[in-house]
Every structure is written in C-alpha cells, then in structure tokens.
Scaffold this motif. Structure first.
Motif, PDB file in Angstrom:
ATOM      1  N   TYR A  12      49.810  42.277  35.253  1.00 32.04           N
ATOM      2  CA  TYR A  12      49.771  41.811  36.684  1.00 32.04           C
ATOM      3  C   TYR A  12      48.539  41.100  36.961  1.00 32.04           C
ATOM      4  O   TYR A  12      48.485  40.475  37.987  1.00 32.04           O
ATOM      5  N   PHE A  13      47.442  41.363  36.194  1.00 32.81           N
ATOM      6  CA  PHE A  13      46.035  40.766  36.331  1.00 32.81           C
ATOM      7  C   PHE A  13      46.080  39.809  35.347  1.00 32.81           C
ATOM      8  O   PHE A  13      45.243  38.690  35.969  1.00 32.81           O
ATOM      9  N   ILE A  14      46.900  39.482  34.497  1.00 34.27           N
ATOM     10  CA  ILE A  14      46.623  38.279  33.433  1.00 34.27           C
ATOM     11  C   ILE A  14      47.400  37.227  33.829  1.00 34.27           C
ATOM     12  O   ILE A  14      46.872  36.018  33.819  1.00 34.27           O
ATOM     13  N   GLU A  15      48.581  37.233  34.770  1.00 35.74           N
ATOM     14  CA  GLU A  15      49.357  36.192  35.017  1.00 35.74           C
ATOM     15  C   GLU A  15      48.643  35.372  35.934  1.00 35.74           C
ATOM     16  O   GLU A  15      48.678  34.085  35.917  1.00 35.74           O
ATOM     17  N   PRO A  16      47.813  35.677  37.162  1.00 37.38           N
ATOM     18  CA  PRO A  16      47.402  34.829  37.856  1.00 37.38           C
ATOM     19  C   PRO A  16      46.069  34.133  37.311  1.00 37.38           C
ATOM     20  O   PRO A  16      45.947  33.142  37.433  1.00 37.38           O
ATOM     21  N   ALA A  19      46.902  31.023  35.533  1.00 33.91           N
ATOM     22  CA  ALA A  19      47.505  29.747  36.348  1.00 33.91           C
ATOM     23  C   ALA A  19      45.990  29.376  36.960  1.00 33.91           C
ATOM     24  O   ALA A  19      45.947  27.995  36.978  1.00 33.91           O
ATOM     25  N   ILE A  20      45.267  30.229  37.305  1.00 37.58           N
ATOM     26  CA  ILE A  20      44.128  29.471  38.134  1.00 37.58           C
ATOM     27  C   ILE A  20      42.941  29.263  37.048  1.00 37.58           C
ATOM     28  O   ILE A  20      42.131  28.047  37.063  1.00 37.58           O
ATOM     29  N   LEU A  28      37.207  30.517  30.211  1.00 42.61           N
ATOM     30  CA  LEU A  28      37.207  32.030  30.601  1.00 42.61           C
ATOM     31  C   LEU A  28      37.443  32.919  29.311  1.00 42.61           C
ATOM     32  O   LEU A  28      38.290  32.697  28.723  1.00 42.61           O
ATOM     33  N   THR A  29      36.475  33.868  28.962  1.00 43.70           N
ATOM     34  CA  THR A  29      36.860  34.816  28.045  1.00 43.70           C
ATOM     35  C   THR A  29      36.607  36.050  28.777  1.00 43.70           C
ATOM     36  O   THR A  29      35.497  36.339  29.291  1.00 43.70           O
ATOM     37  N   VAL A  30      37.613  36.887  28.907  1.00 42.51           N
ATOM     38  CA  VAL A  30      37.511  38.329  29.702  1.00 42.51           C
ATOM     39  C   VAL A  30      38.156  39.364  28.789  1.00 42.51           C
ATOM     40  O   VAL A  30      39.120  39.135  28.418  1.00 42.51           O
ATOM     41  N   ILE A  85      40.883  31.712  27.633  1.00 43.83           N
ATOM     42  CA  ILE A  85      41.713  30.495  28.433  1.00 43.83           C
ATOM     43  C   ILE A  85      40.646  29.200  28.406  1.00 43.83           C
ATOM     44  O   ILE A  85      39.593  29.289  28.978  1.00 43.83           O
ATOM     45  N   PRO A  86      41.101  28.301  27.572  1.00 49.57           N
ATOM     46  CA  PRO A  86      40.215  26.934  27.904  1.00 49.57           C
ATOM     47  C   PRO A  86      40.506  26.063  29.129  1.00 49.57           C
ATOM     48  O   PRO A  86      41.462  26.306  29.650  1.00 49.57           O
TER      49      PRO A  86
END
Length: 169
Positions: A12-16, A19-20, A28-30, A85-86
């Motif tokens: 639920y948190f990874i899908e948006p 996209a963003i 982004l590395t989380v 995510i690059p």
C-alpha cells in the motif's frame, strides 16, 4: 526507516512511491517496516516479481530494487523491506498488445514462525494441482525463524504462511 504500522500492507505504501519517486530530484532509498503480505493489499512478492520487471520494459534497468529483509504477518507485522528507486528523465513507450501464453510457473512459498514441513506441504499441494495444466512448475521456499528475544525465544513474531505465483511468460 519508516514504520508503516499493522493496518495496511507494505505494498500500500510502496505503490505510490514507485510512481512519484521516479521523477524526484534524487534517488530514493527507504526502509519500510510492517506487514509484508496481507490479503487487502498487494504483497511485496508480487511487487518484486511482477512490477519491478515491468518497469524494465520502460527502460528502468539500473538501480531499481526491492529487497525483502524480513517477512511480517498479521497482526504484529515486523516485516522489513528496502526499496531503491533511481531517478529518470524519460520513460520508453511500451505497447503490450499480445497477451501471450503461460509457458512456466514460478512462485515463492513463505512461512514465518512455522515448521519448514508445513511450507513444503504447501509447495507439494500447489505443484500437484498446477502440474496437470503445465509441466514447468518451480516453487521456491522462504522460511524464516526469527529469534530476537533473550535466550533466543520468539518475541512479537506472528506465525504465517502463504504462496505467491506471479505471472511469467
């Protein structure tokens, strides 16, 4: 690190974020903690096995990764994933017009705080059903025994099993 709680799955948190974060100013590395597989949301196995390869068709091959560090089942969660995510400047156009045929089945049977025999029985039952339709069936097992308390006892780890078979071409 972000604690996502135990109400919604990590998907639920990874899908948006997928996209963003592609069009952000920096990579982004989380690290997310919570439920890795829950019935109401997409599981992290589907995201890793289906969504990530689909992004490769758009030209995102380097640096995009979803690593499952630890699985977490309801109600306590305690799963952990690392998402990388690059950033990109543009995406390739993709035309998915041919549905294709199912040539093989690949999957993951997972278990937390359960005997590996239970997960193996899950794999055997799935193979028995699927082998009637297609001969090339491989289901891998992922069993985790997390002992984190004093004297190596299980603490706050919920038992759970499941199977995930993403579509493959």
């Amino acid at each position: 690190m972000h604690d996502c709680g135990c109400v919604r799955g990590l998907g639920y948190f990874i899908e948006p974020l997928l996209a963003i974060a592609l069009f952000a100013k920096s990579d982004l590395t989380v690290t997310l903690r919570g439920l890795t597989n829950v019935g109401s949301d997409i599981g992290v196995d589907i995201l890793r096995s289906v969504t990530m390869p689909l992004f490769k068709k758009f030209g995102l091959e380097d640096g995009m990764r979803l690593q499952i560090v630890r699985r977490g089942a309801p109600p306590t969660g305690r799963g952990e994933v690392i998402l990388n995510i690059p950033t990109v400047r543009s995406l390739r156009t993709v035309h998915l017009t041919d549905p294709g045929r199912v040539k093989r089945v690949r999957g993951v049977a997972y278990g937390t705080k359960v005997s590996s025999q239970i997960v193996n029985r899950l794999v055997d039952a799935a193979r028995m059903v699927l082998s009637h339709y297609i001969p090339d069936v491989w289901i891998y097992t992922d069993v985790s025994f997390e002992k984190d308390g004093p004297a190596g006892v299980f603490e706050n780890v919920t038992a759970g099993i499941g199977i995930c078979s993403p579509p493959s071409g």
